[in-house]
Scaffold this active site. Structure first.
Site, short mmCIF file in Angstrom:
data_model
loop_
_atom_site.label_atom_id
_atom_site.label_comp_id
_atom_site.label_asym_id
_atom_site.label_seq_id
_atom_site.Cartn_x
_atom_site.Cartn_y
_atom_site.Cartn_z
N ASP A 117 0.81 -1.21 0.00
CA ASP A 117 0.00 0.00 0.00
C ASP A 117 0.85 1.25 0.00
O ASP A 117 1.59 1.52 0.95
CB ASP A 117 -0.92 0.00 1.22
CG ASP A 117 -1.82 1.22 1.24
OD1 ASP A 117 -2.39 1.54 0.18
OD2 ASP A 117 -1.94 1.85 2.29
N ASP A 326 -0.95 8.10 -6.81
CA ASP A 326 -1.09 6.87 -6.04
C ASP A 326 -1.21 5.69 -7.00
O ASP A 326 -2.11 5.64 -7.83
CB ASP A 326 -2.33 6.95 -5.16
CG ASP A 326 -2.52 5.69 -4.33
OD1 ASP A 326 -1.52 5.18 -3.79
OD2 ASP A 326 -3.67 5.22 -4.22
#
Length: 448
Positions: A117, A326
């Site tokens: 992540d 991201d």
């Protein structure tokens, strides 16, 4: 009308997993200065533990989009409230990770599979003895069987970095909770991590700070063993590797329509991560809170020959650092008014019938019975870097049965902007944490 490109069919899963194949363990130090590269495998491919043969391409596509929206909502919550009143609050839902990473922990090494992540920092895995653990396919890590495992003292800097860490028997205790009420609690420790390399020689990294979870539950899934933190905070794996790899990492994401399963995306560290060559453009990484996220400054987006200056949110007065990049978010999220300008320009420029998305996920879709949709060139103008996006970076073909359409994969958001991984495919995207710079290099990632 400005120059146009033919839009081909790009069925998209977009969800990738890091798969570090560890066939042997001839240990080398990460600080040798040579850098290393690892393979990336699409999450929904047949090589993935999450592969579901009953799902269609469109099932996987829409599932990835829904995870993307959920992730954006949790990023929003993090920006509004950096921590909860009782526990450190993670930026993600436990099960919404777009990546998995396979590494090994300890000496001798034990393979661990975790959700990778880029929106969180602490790396943790389930450990013995387990007070409460969710079911996982792999064996639990036993710190007593590792000669390199050490608990972190309460007064150490890593422990003090955790805002609400507690202390028990002189050992630092961490506590993370997630947006779906999943949680992990355990000991903060240092341990050796081993990462497989495409060169065939695994890389051993000593004294990495991680969480050894003895009390964990929620929606993590049996295939995973924890979380691998790749954000920008001080406890993330990337930040802890900063000295040994010069603060540099990069990735090259293969377009998801590519059918050769032997060709995978790549992630690079150290000297292997340097982005150079004719056509490289770079933009500053902006320091903002929370430092977990990677902030860039988006100045405008061009649709053909029309340039639209970025219009931020009503409550946002920062011109710098106005968008997060991201790799774990599929879609690109933009402020509503700015998004409306782009949609209007695209509707005017594209000669095709506009249709409604029956799932109500996208605001701009066009009817398409074949590969005949022509879309204008779209350029994202970051500070100092103009990034020319190909059709598959901004549109995706979707449909069910006899209903076919292509949809614009930049969507409106009420409170935050994210440059997602679909827009990054077929770019070598390089992060230089020491130089505080991010670079884009148009690349055929199938050959990288």
């Amino acid at each position: 009308m400005a120059a146009a490109l033919i839009l081909y069919s790009f069925l998209s899963t977009f969800a990738l997993i890091y798969s570090f194949h560890l066939s042997g363990f001839s240990f080398t130090e990460a600080s040798d200065g040579t850098g290393f590269t690892v393979d990336l495998i699409q999450r929904d491919s047949a090589l993935s533990p999450f592969y579901n043969p009953s799902h269609t391409d469109f099932d996987r596509l829409h599932n990835a989009f829904r995870r993307s929206v959920s992730r954006a909502n949790r990023f929003k919550a993090t920006l509004q409230s950096k921590s909860s009143s009782s526990n450190i609050q993670s930026q993600i839902m436990a099960s919404d990770g777009e990546y998995l990473v396979k590494i090994s922990i300890g000496t001798p090494p034990v393979e661990v599979l975790g959700i990778a992540d880029t929106g969180s920092d602490l790396t943790w895995t389930q450990c013995r003895p387990c007070e409460q653990c969710y079911k996982q396919n792999a064996s639990l890590f036993d710190p007593e069987q590792s000669s390199t495992y050490r608990n972190v003292p309460c007064k150490s800097r890593p422990c003090q970095t955790l805002e609400r860490a507690s202390c028990g028997d002189g050992t630092c205790k961490y506590s993370y909770s997630y947006g779906d009420n999943s949680f992990t609690n355990g000991d903060l420790a240092v341990e050796t991590l081993t990462i497989g390399s495409t060169s065939g020689s695994p890389v051993s990294i000593p004294k990495i700070v991680l969480g050894c979870g003895h009390n964990n539950d929620g929606t993590f899934g049996e295939a995973g063993s924890g979380i691998i933190g790749l954000g920008g905070g001080s406890l993330s794996l990337v930040s802890q590797l900063k000295k040994s790899v010069g603060g540099k990492f990069s990735y090259c994401l293969v377009p998801s329509n590519y059918t050769d399963t032997n060709t995978t995306s790549k992630m690079n560290f150290g000297s292997k991560a340097v982005v150079s060559g004719n056509g490289v453009v770079s933009t500053p990484l902006v320091a903002k809170e929370p430092d977990t996220f990677y902030f860039l400054s988006l100045e405008a987006i061009s649709v053909g020959n029309k340039r639209f200056a970025y219009k931020g949110f009503a409550a946002d007065h920062d011109e710098e650092g106005n968008i997060i990049i991201d790799s774990g978010t599929t879609l690109t999220f933009l402020p509503p008014e700015f998004h409306t300008d782009l949609v209007s320009a695209l509707e005017e420029a594209i000669d095709a019938e506009r249709v409604s998305d029956p799932r109500n996920e996208f605001s701009l879709c066009f009817k398409s019975e074949g590969n005949d949709i022509v879309v204008p060139i779209i350029i994202a103008h970051f500070a100092g870097a103009d990034v020319k996006l190909q059709p598959f970076n901004t549109f995706s073909r979707m449909g069910e049965k006899d209903y076919n359409m292509v949809c614009f994969t930049m969507v409106p958001s009420e409170s935050l902007a994210i440059f997602g991984n679909l827009a990054q495919m077929n770019f070598l995207v390089g992060y230089d944490l020491e130089g505080k710079e991010l670079s884009f290099f148009p690349t055929d990632c199938t050959k990288h």
